[in-house]
Design a protein around this motif. Structure first.
Motif, mmCIF file in Angstrom:
data_model
loop_
_atom_site.group_PDB
_atom_site.id
_atom_site.type_symbol
_atom_site.label_atom_id
_atom_site.label_comp_id
_atom_site.label_asym_id
_atom_site.label_seq_id
_atom_site.Cartn_x
_atom_site.Cartn_y
_atom_site.Cartn_z
ATOM 1 N N PRO A 180 0.833 -1.203 0.000
ATOM 2 C CA PRO A 180 0.000 0.000 0.000
ATOM 3 C C PRO A 180 0.866 1.252 0.000
ATOM 4 O O PRO A 180 1.877 1.323 0.701
ATOM 5 N N SER A 181 0.501 2.222 -0.800
ATOM 6 C CA SER A 181 1.270 3.462 -0.871
ATOM 7 C C SER A 181 0.810 4.411 0.228
ATOM 8 O O SER A 181 -0.328 4.370 0.686
ATOM 9 N N LEU A 182 1.728 5.285 0.640
ATOM 10 C CA LEU A 182 1.444 6.260 1.679
ATOM 11 C C LEU A 182 1.982 7.608 1.266
ATOM 12 O O LEU A 182 2.992 7.702 0.569
ATOM 13 N N THR A 183 1.338 8.651 1.729
ATOM 14 C CA THR A 183 1.906 9.980 1.552
ATOM 15 C C THR A 183 3.063 10.138 2.525
ATOM 16 O O THR A 183 3.161 9.426 3.526
ATOM 17 N N ASP A 184 3.961 11.073 2.246
ATOM 18 C CA ASP A 184 5.123 11.282 3.113
ATOM 19 C C ASP A 184 4.705 11.559 4.551
ATOM 20 O O ASP A 184 5.377 11.160 5.493
ATOM 21 N N GLY A 185 3.601 12.233 4.724
ATOM 22 C CA GLY A 185 3.170 12.585 6.068
ATOM 23 C C GLY A 185 2.630 11.424 6.866
ATOM 24 O O GLY A 185 2.449 11.529 8.081
ATOM 25 N N HIS A 219 2.810 -1.535 8.658
ATOM 26 C CA HIS A 219 2.664 -2.986 8.510
ATOM 27 C C HIS A 219 3.903 -3.632 7.892
ATOM 28 O O HIS A 219 4.060 -4.855 7.959
ATOM 29 N N ALA A 220 4.796 -2.822 7.325
ATOM 30 C CA ALA A 220 6.051 -3.364 6.797
ATOM 31 C C ALA A 220 6.924 -3.920 7.913
ATOM 32 O O ALA A 220 7.853 -4.689 7.649
ATOM 33 N N ASP A 250 -4.545 2.111 15.262
ATOM 34 C CA ASP A 250 -5.723 2.619 14.557
ATOM 35 C C ASP A 250 -5.627 2.198 13.099
ATOM 36 O O ASP A 250 -4.980 2.861 12.286
ATOM 37 N N ASP A 251 -6.283 1.089 12.744
ATOM 38 C CA ASP A 251 -6.142 0.596 11.375
ATOM 39 C C ASP A 251 -6.972 1.398 10.381
ATOM 40 O O ASP A 251 -6.895 1.167 9.176
ATOM 41 N N ARG A 252 -7.746 2.365 10.854
ATOM 42 C CA ARG A 252 -8.492 3.206 9.913
ATOM 43 C C ARG A 252 -7.545 4.038 9.060
ATOM 44 O O ARG A 252 -7.853 4.373 7.918
ATOM 45 N N ALA A 253 -6.382 4.367 9.611
ATOM 46 C CA ALA A 253 -5.422 5.183 8.864
ATOM 47 C C ALA A 253 -4.667 4.374 7.824
ATOM 48 O O ALA A 253 -4.220 4.919 6.818
ATOM 49 N N TYR A 254 -4.542 3.050 8.049
ATOM 50 C CA TYR A 254 -3.686 2.242 7.186
ATOM 51 C C TYR A 254 -4.383 1.038 6.568
ATOM 52 O O TYR A 254 -3.802 0.337 5.758
#
Length: 311
Positions: A180-185, A219-220, A250-254
């Motif tokens: 899954p990709s993430l923004t830098d923030g 999760h990595a 908080d898995d809502r964020a990821y």
């Protein structure tokens, strides 16, 4: 850091100890070699004018330094970040980075490695809490840690020691997906090598060996630790670790956990079934290469079955 003595791999022990003495401003009067250090030599050093010992890491593998020129700076950066956290970790004393050798001096932490199957199984919730606490560590603006990247080979082949059909399925599953990709923030701090041999237990747990620290999806952190727990404490312990971690975060964020992380972690170990000598050195004589290979196949089978059920 603690552990039985290991053999010396230093390229120039005299130079290494001289550097440590200069960094501290006191001669080294005794040293011993510690278990671990697959990529480095790790020494416990005692100084004439200092009551507590320090730990000296020396990386003298030029091929590794060519591939990872920032490896010492990476650990120094991570320890600097962690100094402002609630985690118990070594404190940075000094570091030296050069093309032919990297050296880092840090504080010594008392504690013992827990590798006994039953004892480790009881500590699974605490290990999950450590992973969650690492991910919650504030990252300062302008930090110099690199983004996570997969260590899996571009074109892996099924290992000779494993179930070829099972591993072909895993390779296809890995190729079909992506992290899954993430923004830098949204990236978090990752230890990248969290497992029982890098956790010391005293009044509470401490985490050592931050040379692979990076930033990325939280999760990595989990797949590599899950494989280690599956081998040393059993697959149920690996699943309990994940369940506890997800309850704490908080898995809502990821989003939900993807089994892709498990498969990626297993593929980055090929062609071998994993480093068994370190486990045997701390008392797990039962973890022979054959048993680790069988446990790895069993864990992979469980992971892929879980992925099918979730799809």
């Amino acid at each position: 850091m603690t552990g039985p003595l290991d053999s010396c791999r230093c390229h120039d022990l005299v130079a290494d100890l001289a550097w440590a003495a200069e960094a501290v401003g006191s001669p080294v009067v005794a040293h011993d070699h510690l278990v671990g250090g697959i990529s480095s030599t790790v020494l416990r050093c005692r100084f004439a004018d200092r009551a507590d010992p320090l730990v000296l890491r020396v990386i003298d593998d030029r091929a590794l330094l060519a591939r990872e020129p920032d490896i010492i700076d990476r650990e120094a950066e991570a320890l600097g970040i962690l100094a402002r956290s609630t985690l118990v970790t070594p404190a940075l004393i000094a570091s030296h980075d050069a093309p032919d050798v990297g050296r880092l001096l840090m504080t010594w932490l008392e504690g013992r490695i827990v590798i006994d199957r039953e004892d480790l199984d009881q500590r699974v919730p605490a290990v999950a809490a450590l992973a969650a606490e690492i991910a919650a560590t504030p990252l300062p603006a302008g930090h110099r840690l690199s983004p996570w990247r997969s260590w899996a080979r571009a074109n892996p082949e099924p290992p000779s020691w494993g179930d070829a059909g099972l591993w072909r399925h895993a390779i296809a599953f890995h190729r079909a997906g992506e992290p899954p990709s993430l923004t830098d923030g949204a990236v978090v701090l990752l230890h990248r090598d969290l497992h029982p041999l890098n956790i010391l237990w005293s009044d509470g747990p401490a985490v050592v060996d931050w040379v692979n620290a990076c930033v990325g999806h939280p999760h990595a952190e989990l797949g590599h630790c899950r494989w280690n727990l599956a081998v040393t404490a059993g697959p149920v312990a690996a699943d309990r670790f994940l369940d506890h971690y997800m309850e704490l975060t908080d898995d809502r964020a990821y989003g939900p956990y993807s089994r892709w992380w498990d498969v990626d972690s297993l593929l980055d170990k090929l062609p071998g079934p994993g480093a068994t000598s370190a486990w045997r050195a701390v008392g797990r004589a039962d973890l022979t290469t054959d048993r680790v290979a069988a446990a790895t196949d069993a864990f992979l089978r469980r992971v892929l079955r879980g992925a099918e059920q979730e799809s």
